[in-house]
Structures are given as C-alpha cells and as structure tokens.
Motif scaffolding. Structure first.
Motif, PDB file in Angstrom:
ATOM      1  N   ASP A 161       0.816  -1.213   0.000  1.00 29.64           N
ATOM      2  CA  ASP A 161       0.000   0.000   0.000  1.00 29.64           C
ATOM      3  C   ASP A 161       0.857   1.274   0.000  1.00 29.64           C
ATOM      4  O   ASP A 161       0.432   2.316  -0.472  1.00 29.64           O
ATOM      5  N   GLY A 162       2.032   1.131   0.580  1.00 30.11           N
ATOM      6  CA  GLY A 162       2.869   2.331   0.735  1.00 30.11           C
ATOM      7  C   GLY A 162       3.925   2.452  -0.356  1.00 30.11           C
ATOM      8  O   GLY A 162       3.765   1.951  -1.468  1.00 30.11           O
ATOM      9  N   ILE A 163       4.970   3.161  -0.011  1.00 29.97           N
ATOM     10  CA  ILE A 163       6.077   3.408  -0.940  1.00 29.97           C
ATOM     11  C   ILE A 163       7.356   2.980  -0.216  1.00 29.97           C
ATOM     12  O   ILE A 163       7.489   3.224   0.985  1.00 29.97           O
ATOM     13  N   VAL A 164       8.280   2.360  -0.918  1.00 24.79           N
ATOM     14  CA  VAL A 164       9.570   2.123  -0.278  1.00 24.79           C
ATOM     15  C   VAL A 164      10.630   3.017  -0.913  1.00 24.79           C
ATOM     16  O   VAL A 164      10.620   3.260  -2.111  1.00 24.79           O
ATOM     17  N   VAL A 165      11.505   3.523  -0.046  1.00 26.14           N
ATOM     18  CA  VAL A 165      12.605   4.370  -0.505  1.00 26.14           C
ATOM     19  C   VAL A 165      13.882   3.594  -0.231  1.00 26.14           C
ATOM     20  O   VAL A 165      14.132   3.185   0.907  1.00 26.14           O
ATOM     21  N   VAL A 166      14.655   3.352  -1.284  1.00 29.23           N
ATOM     22  CA  VAL A 166      15.905   2.611  -1.099  1.00 29.23           C
ATOM     23  C   VAL A 166      16.983   3.607  -0.659  1.00 29.23           C
ATOM     24  O   VAL A 166      17.221   4.623  -1.305  1.00 29.23           O
ATOM     25  N   LEU A 167      17.593   3.297   0.473  1.00 26.59           N
ATOM     26  CA  LEU A 167      18.578   4.195   1.068  1.00 26.59           C
ATOM     27  C   LEU A 167      19.922   3.492   1.160  1.00 26.59           C
ATOM     28  O   LEU A 167      19.981   2.269   1.297  1.00 26.59           O
ATOM     29  N   LYS A 219      25.865   0.240   3.476  1.00 24.13           N
ATOM     30  CA  LYS A 219      24.734  -0.676   3.661  1.00 24.13           C
ATOM     31  C   LYS A 219      23.509  -0.098   2.973  1.00 24.13           C
ATOM     32  O   LYS A 219      23.313   1.111   2.931  1.00 24.13           O
ATOM     33  N   LYS A 220      22.684  -0.996   2.457  1.00 28.92           N
ATOM     34  CA  LYS A 220      21.465  -0.565   1.786  1.00 28.92           C
ATOM     35  C   LYS A 220      20.269  -1.109   2.533  1.00 28.92           C
ATOM     36  O   LYS A 220      20.327  -2.190   3.125  1.00 28.92           O
ATOM     37  N   ALA A 221      19.186  -0.388   2.468  1.00 29.11           N
ATOM     38  CA  ALA A 221      17.951  -0.881   3.049  1.00 29.11           C
ATOM     39  C   ALA A 221      16.799  -0.157   2.386  1.00 29.11           C
ATOM     40  O   ALA A 221      16.982   0.888   1.749  1.00 29.11           O
ATOM     41  N   ALA A 222      15.606  -0.725   2.534  1.00 23.16           N
ATOM     42  CA  ALA A 222      14.419  -0.095   1.961  1.00 23.16           C
ATOM     43  C   ALA A 222      13.545   0.392   3.111  1.00 23.16           C
ATOM     44  O   ALA A 222      13.231  -0.359   4.027  1.00 23.16           O
ATOM     45  N   LEU A 223      13.190   1.661   3.057  1.00 21.05           N
ATOM     46  CA  LEU A 223      12.381   2.254   4.115  1.00 21.05           C
ATOM     47  C   LEU A 223      10.935   2.327   3.644  1.00 21.05           C
ATOM     48  O   LEU A 223      10.650   2.864   2.572  1.00 21.05           O
ATOM     49  N   LEU A 224      10.064   1.788   4.447  1.00 21.37           N
ATOM     50  CA  LEU A 224       8.649   1.821   4.076  1.00 21.37           C
ATOM     51  C   LEU A 224       7.991   3.066   4.650  1.00 21.37           C
ATOM     52  O   LEU A 224       8.035   3.308   5.865  1.00 21.37           O
ATOM     53  N   VAL A 225       7.391   3.869   3.778  1.00 19.71           N
ATOM     54  CA  VAL A 225       6.703   5.083   4.223  1.00 19.71           C
ATOM     55  C   VAL A 225       5.313   5.115   3.589  1.00 19.71           C
ATOM     56  O   VAL A 225       5.021   4.314   2.692  1.00 19.71           O
ATOM     57  N   ASP A 226       4.478   6.035   4.050  1.00 14.13           N
ATOM     58  CA  ASP A 226       3.130   6.117   3.485  1.00 14.13           C
ATOM     59  C   ASP A 226       3.141   6.710   2.076  1.00 14.13           C
ATOM     60  O   ASP A 226       2.575   6.172   1.150  1.00 14.13           O
ATOM     61  N   SER A 227       3.794   7.873   1.959  1.00  7.90           N
ATOM     62  CA  SER A 227       3.787   8.530   0.653  1.00  7.90           C
ATOM     63  C   SER A 227       4.968   9.479   0.520  1.00  7.90           C
ATOM     64  O   SER A 227       5.586   9.854   1.518  1.00  7.90           O
ATOM     65  N   LEU A 228       5.255   9.843  -0.713  1.00  7.18           N
ATOM     66  CA  LEU A 228       6.290  10.843  -0.966  1.00  7.18           C
ATOM     67  C   LEU A 228       5.611  12.200  -1.045  1.00  7.18           C
ATOM     68  O   LEU A 228       4.504  12.312  -1.552  1.00  7.18           O
TER      69      LEU A 228
END
Lengths: 179, 736
Positions: free
Chosen positions: B668-674, B679-688
């Motif tokens: 449902d949300g958006i992931v931002v790859v950081l 190190k890399k990870a994907a952050l799950l947020v509601d919206s940009l």
C-alpha cells in the motif's frame, strides 16, 4: 557617573542570595498556574512567554509526556505536557490549552498546564519550607509553599526539574545512544 | 585628554591578528630554504615578528615583547645578510612561535603565563644572538668608524666612502612616508613612533577633518606601517603615501637628539647634503637597537619648511654627482619597487573585513527564515490562477530565485579554504618524521577548496589522526624504503576536491599499505567475526573498530587503537563517510567524503501517519511501489524486499519510530531505497511529498539527541519537520 550610581542601587537580587538572607524581608515574583486540583508557582524570571497550543511535531520513541517539538520564531524547542507527567487524567487540547515557555539557562522548553492565573509577589515570610508536602511532584523539585490569602502555591524548583533525568529533556554526559 | 582612546576594545582584533601573524610566521619558517634563504621571505618573517611586537607593546604584554624583540634582532641580521640562517635558527624560531602562541592565549584568557615560561626560549634566542654578534665582529668594527662622529668633515666623507655597501644597504631600507590618520593621544603617538622605528618624523597641524599628518622616515615598509597603526586606529582611517627621499620636503625631527648633524646645519648641508638625506648612521643604528620609546617632544605645528627643504634638495643634487654617482641609482629602483608593491598590498587588505562569526550566523539564520517565508508564499500561491494573477506569479518566481541567490551568497561567507586545515600539517609531519627517523615529503593539493567553517573545524582532529597514522604506520623508515626500491623520502599527499555536492578529502601515502593477514589475525584475537575470504573493503573497515590496533608496540605517536574509531565516528557525525583503499607495498589512501555545509540540505520529504520527515537526498537511491510478490518474510530477520535482483532489509518507519501510519502493508505504501555506510535498506513510508532544500536546525540546543534523527527543519507552513539520520536509522532498522 550618575547612571552608574543608579545602577548600583537597582541591583537585582538573585534567588540564591535571597535564600541565604532568610531573615531579611525580600520578595520574589512567581507565575501561578493550575494543574489538576493544585496551584503551582514558578519563578517568573524563568518564564519567557505564554502561548497557545498549536501543531506539535512528534518525536519518535520519546516519553509520552513529551508531546514533541515546535517552532518558536525559528527556534526548535520541546513541549512537555505536565498533565501527563503528573498523571492528571486524560488531557484535552483546544484553543484554551496554554503552554508556558521557560528559559532555563538559555535552553528553551514549553510546559503544557491547565491554566495560568497570574503573577504573584511573595515576600520571604509568605514562603515556607515544605519538605513533606503532599504533591504528585517529587519533593526534591519543590522549593516550598507560598500562601496568599486563601490560596496556596506549590513553588517549583523549575531549574532542577527541567534538567532532571526524569524529564528526559537533556542528554546526559554518558553516551546512551552509542553506536 | 579629549582625544585619548581606550585601546582595550581593540583587544579582540589584536588577538586575532597576532594569532594570524604567528601562523603566517610558522608557515614562512617552514617554507624557508635554509641554504639560500629568499630575501623576501626573511623580510616577511621579520615583518610578522615586528608586527606582533608592536601590538604586544601597545597592550603591555611585556613577556611577548621580550621574545619578539630578540627574534626581531636576529631576523634583522639575517635579512640583511649579516648572519646566516641555520636550521637551528628555524627550530628555535618555531619553538619561540609556540611559546608566543601560548603566551598570547594566556593574555587572551586574562591569565598571563609566569615570566619563567619564556625563560628557556629566551636563553636559546640569546645564545643565538650572541653567536651572531661574534660573527658580526668585523662588520661592527667597520661600523664603529661611523659611530664616532668625526669633527673633520672631509674625513667623514672618506669614511662614508669606505663603508659604502652598508650605507647603501641601510639607505635602501629607509622609506619616507606621509601618513594621514585620526589624532591620537600623545603617549600613544610616541609609542607608535617608536614602534614604527621612526628615525625622523614631523607632525603637521590638524587637517580640517581632524586628522593629523605625520611624515616619517623609517625602515619598515608601507604594509607594516599600516599593520602597526592598525592597533591604534582603524585601518580605513589611515592614508599612507610613500614618498621619495627627495620629495620628502618637511623638516624632519631627529628621533634621537641629533649629534653633529643638527648642531651646525648650515655647514652640514653645505658640505654633506648627502649625509643629511641619508640620516646619520648613529641615529639609525640607535633607533634600530633600542626599542625603548623615543622621548621626542611632540612636534609643534609645522612651520612651513618648504623653502628650506627645497634648498636642501637643491644642494644635495649638486653634491651628489661629485660624491657618489651610483647611490641615487641604487636607491631609486628599491623605492620604486616598493611603491609598486604597496598599493597592491593595501588593496588586498581592503578587500576583506573581519566580521564576528555570530553576525554571520545571525545572517544565515535570518536568510533561513526568509527561505521558509518564501516557501510559505510559494505554497499559498499554488492555488492562484496564473492567467488571472500573471504579474503576481512572475514576482513570486523572481522572489524565489532572488531568495535562493541570496542564500547561496550568504552561505558562502562561512566557507573557508581547506588550506586552513592543511597549513598545520607541514609542521606536524616535520616533527613527527624527525622523531620517528623517517623522511616525509608532504604534498597538498586543492587547498583552495572551500568548506563550511563548522565542518573545517570539526575535520581537523580526524585529519590529524590520519596524517599521524600515515607517517607512523604507513611510511617506512628510509632503510626499508631503499631496500624495496622506493625513494628514501616517503610521500604523503593531502588533497581536497569537490565532487558533486560533496567535498572529497584524501590522505594518501606511498608506504607499506595495510597488512590484510595481520588485521585478520588481530581481529580474531579481539574476538571479531571474520573470514579469510572477506573482501578487502570489509577487512579495511575492521580498523575502524573501537580499540583496534595492529601496531606491535604503543608509541607516543599512535598505536593505542584509539583514533580510527573516533575518526570514523566524527566523520559520520558530520554526515560524511570514510573509505580505505590500500595495496600492499604501495601505500594506502583514506578517502573522506563530506557534505559542503551542514546548514542546508537537499532533502526529500516523505509522510508517515501525520508526520512529514526529511530524508537527505544524498542517501536516497530510488523509490518504488512494491508489489505483493516482492516482499518476503525471513524468520527472525524481519522482511526482505526484492529490488532489482537484490534482497534488501525492509524497514517500516512507523515501527522503528513507534508511530501510527496509514499503511502497514508494504504494497500500500512506498519504499525508498537508502544507502549509508555501505549498507542498503528499503524504508517503508506512506507517501512521498516532494523534494526541497531545507535549512538544518539543531534539536539538541533545546532538547536531546534522538536516535534516527539528525536535526530538524521548519516547513513552509511553519511546522517542524524532523530530518532522518540514515546511518542510525539503518542500524535501528536491523532489529526489525
């Protein structure tokens, strides 16, 4: 020259000096505010301003009584809800909610209280030490009791309270958030 | 009385300047070639020392005056070629600089050091001075002929002829100035004259604007003259014009009671006009040797001396051809060169001003507020119909552009060149190398690269560690280097360069390089989990672990294992990163990447629940909308998300921060790859929300440090938005 002399006579008496000269009648101003059933007083010199409660940005993983941070003319400062801190029931936030902005040694913070009544001038004989007074606030942070007519004020040692560990508003010297 | 100036409020200015002069002196001393010192360099060192002395005298810092005075005397001999510059001189001068710096600090903090503090250095300087004196015996005997005024004019001329080189030398050092400056108290004026080394001077009456005109003959040049005067009056108020000796047409007062020269001016002028112009050697000699204030009576309002002066010059002209032909020619080029030099020197001075940093910061804060206000206007004007409000919309666009330009211009005030940091390393490496018996050639590149002052100050410590490490561990001793076919002197390269929105600092050495096996062995010993097939980059990262050192013995230079972890932590705290490249036997390079400024951040705003957070754009790789197949739960390790053939840990921001979000299901949300710290990870947020430049504010000034948060900013609507600290967020996220 004249100005100099005047300055000398107008010397401001610090709270420390006052407590040391208990015998001499001195006076001090307190801002009186209400929290639940009790009335409290804080040194009026520590109060920078009084504002309404507006949008507060939540701080992640903070204690429940730390409502968050607000922008005060470009400065970012934390807001503490004393009603939550002192467990005085479910707080409500509306246009009558009041925030007292304190300036403690240059660090700003706001406390949310039920209402602010007035600024009272107390003389030293109106103030009594109350080590075991019955309050939700730890006796450590209470200077004493002040009485004005029928009213009784719990005088807070706001300096000590706001920098205390339990308020969690400052970093300790030890590194709690280490890597 | 009415004109007396309280010099105390010039104190700060003096301390700043003296500090700069000391640094300047150090870099000059390090640059000077002992075998064939450059005359200009020696002069510059002398001038620095002299200017410090001048200021110290004005502020009555006698201990510093004492040290600088001997230095000055020594330097004076050296620059005149009367004694040779040796390595010992340089070393002693460097030590003296350190002593002066600490004395200065003492004075600044109003806790002057005891006089014993300078005893050692004074002894060293004195012993150098006495050695220099014995070297100069021959010369002083020649001089003594001149020192004793001879009653017979003819003989005097002969004497002059015999000592021609010295006299010529001294003459070319003399400058004639016309100085216009505000009136100052008499005692200060006298002190100033002595500081200026005035051989002769005249003070004319006040000009209509209240300024006084001072004419003087002195050894120092225009630049120094202004520097010395600046301690008493503001440099803008001083007007200095250099004049040739001939045009110097006012009856100068002798600084000291003139011996023969004034006793019978007529005959002197008649026969030795030349001599008059040159200033009697006695006077000059004394003026140079004595630093006690000259008790010259204040010149009375100038009597119009023009006629007399003209006749003097006229006579001189007639005398000179018969006397020494060569001298005027010798003299003139010197003066002319100075004249060419001085306007540019003055020009450079006036192109910069000294401003209190608080004022600059206030300016930055204000412009930050302006940017926020501008963003607010932008937000409110979004709803305007461009066809109806065309003029208004155009004005808003212009306002936005001007605001950004203004912000950039103001931010650049805080920028300082990396040379500020690099300049301290020549001295350090020189001493380290000497202590460790190594030879180090330090090369710096990109010293002009600019970086925010706040960052500059914070990078000093980490860089110092790295340089120290490179000299101690990296570079080998000459014998080892020779055996390996390298040049005996190791090269240490410090470089700075811009790369995108970052500044890249590198510390490279051509030494032994890192020892992979030794690091791995030591890591095992320390109980770190390592494998033999780890990639190099990971192995090198081990040396950043707290307490890690492969050095066999602890030296006083390094090897205690503190340092590298501090380096890493400091740099991370500045929003930067460190990488190591190393090749066995060929050396190592440590590469630091830093943001240009801490005050402004290119950010991406995202929303989770009711809150808007800012992600530093530098850490954002991409953002995407995951589909239901791309996530996968891994027992005990939370969820992973597949992004372009790569599985990354999924960090739900609402869980890490304990807030209520709109969506909890990744699809449902958006992931931002950081990415941070490799190190890399994907952050799950509601919206940009969008992308914007934000003004970074510190939350620790009124609150405390918060994990996962590096600062805050104020959004267009006046609300606070927190800026996420990506490295710390990724660490926090690894628990989910």
């Amino acid at each position: 020259m004249l100005a100099n002399q005047q300055l000398k006579t107008d010397k401001v008496i610090s709270p420390q000096e006052m407590s040391m000269n208990d015998g001499i009648t001195t006076q001090r101003e307190f801002l009186a505010f209400r929290l639940g059933p009790e009335e409290y007083g804080v040194d009026a010199l520590k109060v920078q301003e009084i504002r309404g409660y507006g949008h507060v940005t939540q701080i992640p993983n903070a204690m429940s009584f730390i409502k968050g941070v607000v922008n005060l003319r470009g400065l970012i400062l934390p807001i503490v809800d004393m009603r939550i801190k002192l467990r005085l029931g479910q707080p409500t936030y509306d246009h009558t909610t009041v925030v007292v902005i304190l300036n403690i040694h240059g660090r700003l913070s706001g406390i949310v209280v039920d209402s602010v009544s007035d600024v009272l001038t107390l003389t030293s004989d109106q103030m009594t030490h109350a080590p075991d007074c019955d309050s939700v606030i730890n006796a450590e942070y209470i200077i004493g009791l002040g009485s004005v007519g029928e009213r009784m004020l719990i005088l807070l040692d706001i300096d000590k309270l706001m920098v205390s560990d339990e308020m969690a508003l400052m970093d300790r010297n030890t590194d709690q958030h280490g890597f | 009385m009415a004109f007396s100036i309280d010099i105390s409020h010039f104190g700060d200015m003096f301390f700043e300047e003296a500090q700069e002069l000391l640094e300047q002196m150090e870099s000059l001393l390090l640059a000077v070639n002992v075998d064939c010192p450059d005359k200009e360099e020696c002069n510059a060192i002398f001038r620095a020392s002299h200017s410090i002395k001048g200021g110290c005298a004005a502020f009555e810092m006698d201990d510093m005056v004492e040290v600088t005075h001997i230095m000055e005397t020594l330097l004076d001999y050296i620059r005149k070629g009367e004694s040779a510059l040796t390595e010992t001189h340089v070393n002693v001068f460097l030590q003296a600089k350190d002593v002066l710096r600490r004395q200065l600090k003492g004075h600044r903090e109003k806790t002057p050091l005891p006089p014993e503090f300078a005893a050692d250095i004074l002894r060293d300087l004195h012993s150098l001075a006495s050695k220099g004196d014995s070297d100069n015996k021959n010369k002083s005997t020649t001089m003594s002929n001149v020192d004793m005024p001879s009653p017979k004019p003819v003989q005097k001329l002969e004497d002059l002829t015999t000592v021609e080189p010295e006299v010529a030398e001294q003459r070319s050092n003399s400058h004639f100035f016309r100085v216009e400056m505000p009136k100052i108290a008499e005692d200060e004026f006298n002190a100033l004259l002595s500081e200026l080394g005035a051989k002769r001077h005249a003070e004319s009456s006040e000009l209509p604007n209240g300024n006084i005109v001072l004419q003087l003959e002195t050894d120092i040049n225009a630049e120094d003259l202004i520097a010395v005067c600046s301690f008493l009056v503001s440099p803008e108020d001083i007007k200095v014009t250099e004049e040739t000796a001939k045009k110097f047409s006012i009856d100068l007062k002798e600084a000291e009671a003139p011996p023969m020269a004034n006793a019978q001016p007529e005959t002197e002028n008649e026969d030795f006009g030349l001599f008059e112009e040159f200033a009697p050697p006695e006077t000059e000699h004394q003026a140079r040797e004595e630093s006690t204030p000259i008790a010259s009576a204040k010149a009375t309002a100038a009597t119009p001396p023009l006629v007399a002066a003209k006749t003097t010059t006229g006579r001189q002209d007639t005398v000179m051809p018969s006397g020494q032909h060569s001298m005027p020619e010798n003299n003139r080029p010197g003066i002319e060169r100075r004249q060419q030099d001085s306007p540019t020197a003055i020009g450079q001075d006036s192109t910069s001003i000294r401003v209190n940093l608080d004022k600059v910061d206030q300016l930055i804060n204000l412009v930050g507020e302006l940017v926020i206000t501008q963003a607010m206007i932008d937000q409110h004007s979004d709803g305007l119909d461009p066809t109806v409000h065309e003029a208004l919309v155009t004005s808003f666009t212009t306002l936005a552009r001007n605001t950004r330009d203004l912000q950039e211009a103001i931010m650049s005030i805080r920028m300082m060149p990396m040379d500020f940091v690099f300049s301290r390393f020549p001295r350090m490496t020189r001493e380290l190398a000497a202590r460790l018996g190594k030879q180090v050639k330090l090369v710096t590149q990109g010293g002009a690269t600019e970086l925010d002052k706040g960052l500059i100050e914070r990078i000093i410590d980490p860089l110092t560690h790295l340089v120290r490490n490179a000299v101690d561990h990296g570079l080998e001793v000459p014998s080892v280097r020779a055996a390996e076919g390298k040049s005996e002197a190791g090269t240490l390269l410090l470089s700075a360069a811009h790369e995108g929105g970052n500044i890249i600092l590198e510390v490279s050495d051509d030494g032994a390089g890192l020892d992979r096996e030794r690091i791995l062995a030591k890591a095992r010993e320390n109980g770190l989990s390592v494998t033999d097939d780890m990639p190099d980059e990971e192995v090198w990262q081990i040396i950043f672990a707290p307490g890690f050192s492969t050095c066999a013995e602890v030296t006083d230079v390094s090897g205690r294992g503190v340092g590298m972890d501090v380096v890493k932590r400091n740099i991370s705290a500045m929003g930067g990163s460190v990488e190591i490249h190393s090749t066995r036997g060929q050396g190592s390079t440590i590469r630091i990447s830093l943001p240009l400024t801490l005050a402004i951040l290119e950010g991406m705003s995202i929303k989770t629940g009711e809150e808007i957070y800012i992600l530093p754009l530098a850490a954002v790789i991409e953002s995407l909308k995951p589909n239901s197949e791309s996530t996968r739960g891994v027992t005990g390790k939370g969820e992973l998300i597949r992004v372009r053939e790569e599985y990354l840990p999924l960090i739900p921001l609402h869980e890490v921060f304990g807030i209520r979000s709109r969506f909890t299901d990744p699809k449902d949300g958006i992931v931002v790859v950081l990415e941070a710290e490799g190190k890399k990870a994907a952050l799950l947020v509601d919206s940009l929300v969008g992308q914007q430049q934000v003004v970074v504010k510190n939350i620790e000034s009124n609150y405390r440090r918060v994990s996962g948060i590096s600062g805050a900013t104020i959004l267009g609507d006046g609300n606070v938005s927190l800026i996420l600290d990506i490295p710390s967020l990724l660490r926090m996220g690894s628990h989910y």
